[in-house]
Design a protein around this motif. Structure first.
Motif, PDB file in Angstrom:
ATOM      1  N   LEU A 173      -7.597  16.535-118.493  1.00 51.54           N
ATOM      2  CA  LEU A 173      -8.501  15.947-117.506  1.00 51.54           C
ATOM      3  C   LEU A 173      -8.848  14.480-117.804  1.00 51.54           C
ATOM      4  N   ALA A 174      -8.595  14.022-119.028  1.00 53.59           N
ATOM      5  CA  ALA A 174      -8.761  12.583-119.314  1.00 53.59           C
ATOM      6  C   ALA A 174      -7.676  11.788-118.597  1.00 53.59           C
ATOM      7  N   VAL A 175      -6.453  12.290-118.626  1.00 54.16           N
ATOM      8  CA  VAL A 175      -5.332  11.606-117.964  1.00 54.16           C
ATOM      9  C   VAL A 175      -5.434  11.752-116.450  1.00 54.16           C
ATOM     10  N   GLN A 176      -5.852  12.930-116.007  1.00 56.32           N
ATOM     11  CA  GLN A 176      -5.910  13.212-114.567  1.00 56.32           C
ATOM     12  C   GLN A 176      -7.133  12.593-113.899  1.00 56.32           C
ATOM     13  N   ARG A 177      -8.275  12.577-114.611  1.00 51.11           N
ATOM     14  CA  ARG A 177      -9.548  12.198-113.966  1.00 51.11           C
ATOM     15  C   ARG A 177     -10.467  11.368-114.857  1.00 51.11           C
ATOM     16  N   GLY A 178      -9.938  10.852-115.960  1.00 49.92           N
ATOM     17  CA  GLY A 178     -10.779  10.031-116.835  1.00 49.92           C
ATOM     18  C   GLY A 178     -11.983  10.765-117.394  1.00 49.92           C
ATOM     19  N   TYR A 179     -11.891  12.109-117.499  1.00 52.32           N
ATOM     20  CA  TYR A 179     -13.066  12.897-117.858  1.00 52.32           C
ATOM     21  C   TYR A 179     -13.095  13.238-119.342  1.00 52.32           C
ATOM     22  N   GLY A 180     -14.132  12.771-120.025  1.00 54.40           N
ATOM     23  CA  GLY A 180     -14.311  13.105-121.427  1.00 54.40           C
ATOM     24  C   GLY A 180     -15.431  12.298-122.048  1.00 54.40           C
TER      25      GLY A 180
END
Lengths: 275, 275
Positions: free
Chosen positions: B25-32
């Motif tokens: 989800l970091a690569v897909q949505r910058g989430y972290g």
């Protein structure tokens, strides 16, 4: 499910082997942009529009795209051939690249993935329920990787039994996390926000259709206008035109998708699916 | 440079082999989220403060940490032993995990990296130049991966020959992208924003020191107060106390780090380096 292939830079590889080093700026700093479009019976829909926006997002976020437009289009076509899906969604991600200091933009990594999915070809009869939430996306004209707010809000949606969320800021409507928003006024005007949100490709084509049938305006739309709206719908690549029948617990009209929404959805679907 | 090891979940591996699948989800949505601390002569500085904040950020962003606090601390110690660096920075990243739909939070991936670097042990004599920029970080109490604004602004800093940028919002100071901000008023009050920014660990310890020596307040600080300030400095893990001598092209005082800043820096460095 079949093994799906994806592009990671110059390599066409199975998705389970597709990875990026942790020094990529997406992993380190959430930095990157993307675009997403559908294929219908193996054919990309509005591909050139999406490539336009992909390159525009890259420029806005200062990412240099090493590959040319033709090269990216060729890779998409090769991916479609390789995976051999019918209806699908294709995502092009451009990350900040392998940054030695974890902060400066490097040579971007280009990732292209495809997943199978079927969009209902007739407009959903029921319509959806949404809630509103105060939020202004940063770099709103670029399709960035920043979905912190949208992902964080998911449990809130679940709790409130809502299907989607409409962002607003300073009393003005903006957008849904993955869709644009339209209202229809009591005198059959079709309105959608004109700035400070991502300009969707479906939005663009719906605006064109609507302008030929109704008084249509892309401009600031206030929360007051939303409260007085007769109909509302969202537009997106995965949802086409999807009627909204409840907003913050309040039912719009008789709770059924309205006439203008139905008319536009019918016309839009005719263009996409030819029927 | 020696080969550096990093943790990716349960594996301690060379950094060049350290990758995450693109479905993260970091690569897909910058989430972290992440945290970052320094080691001095192989010893972590304020580790427990950073672990506190790491877990708080995770909770705020709805990320479940599978590993316990002791387990993470043990991995950090093992990493320090393995890499055998002297002074270094250690980063703990927690991503949204491998999300099947590319939108829902999954089981987070835990990445721990270390890089060599030396922080100047005496306060920089020259002081830095900053510019101001209107911006409010979202989820400001969590150390998220969202650095879109900071990275995007880098060419602007270069163009304006500035070393850093100070965010402000609604007429109030907030923070620098990777540092907190302090001012000293003409009557020797030490002020720093009290909310709507990330509460730094260096900030916390500087506040403690300052409270014993000067009238000290963590509360809203206005742009007007900034304009009237006698001294200013930033605090961060990589910079300790760093004097600010120019703001938007305007020189503070005589353009040299002021007396209060020097006094606090000396005391802070004594605590960190014991000298």
């Amino acid at each position: 499910m079949n093994k799906l292939y994806v592009w990671v830079n110059d390599s066409l590889i199975p998705s389970e082997e597709a990875s990026v080093n942790i020094s990529d700026l997406a992993v380190q700093r959430g930095y990157g942009i993307f675009d997403f479009f559908e294929t219908v019976e193996g054919k990309p829909v509005f591909l050139e529009d999406h490539l336009d926006r992909f390159f525009r997002s890259a420029v806005l976020m200062r990412l240099g795209v090493k590959q040319g437009r033709d090269e990216i289009r060729n890779r998409i076509m090769e991916l479609i051939k390789k995976n051999n899906l019918g209806d699908s969604g294709i995502k092009i991600i451009l990350t900040g690249g392998f940054s030695p200091d974890g902060f400066s933009i490097a040579e971007p990594n280009l990732i292209i993935t495809q997943q199978e999915f079927q969009i209902p070809r007739a407009m959903l009869e029921k319509g959806i329920s949404i809630i509103t939430h105060e939020y202004q996306r940063q770099f709103s004209d670029a399709k960035t990787l920043d979905y912190l707010q949208a992902i964080w809000l998911q449990p809130v949606l679940k709790e409130k039994k809502a299907d989607d969320v409409l962002y607003h800021s300073n009393g003005l409507l903006r957008e849904c996390p993955r869709a644009n928003f339209f209202i229809i006024t009591k005198d059959n005007k079709v309105l959608t926000p004109g700035s400070e949100m991502l300009k969707g490709i479906t939005r663009k084509h719906v605006l064109e259709i609507s302008a030929g049938m109704y008084e249509t305006e892309a401009r600031d739309v206030s929360m007051d206008e939303l409260r007085n709206a007769k109909e509302a719908f969202i537009t997106s690549t995965t949802k086409n035109i999807l009627p909204v029948v409840q907003i913050d617990g309040r039912t719009l009209g008789d709770g059924m998708p309205g006439e203008v929404t139905r008319t536009l959805a019918k016309e839009y679907n005719r263009i996409i699916y030819g029927s």
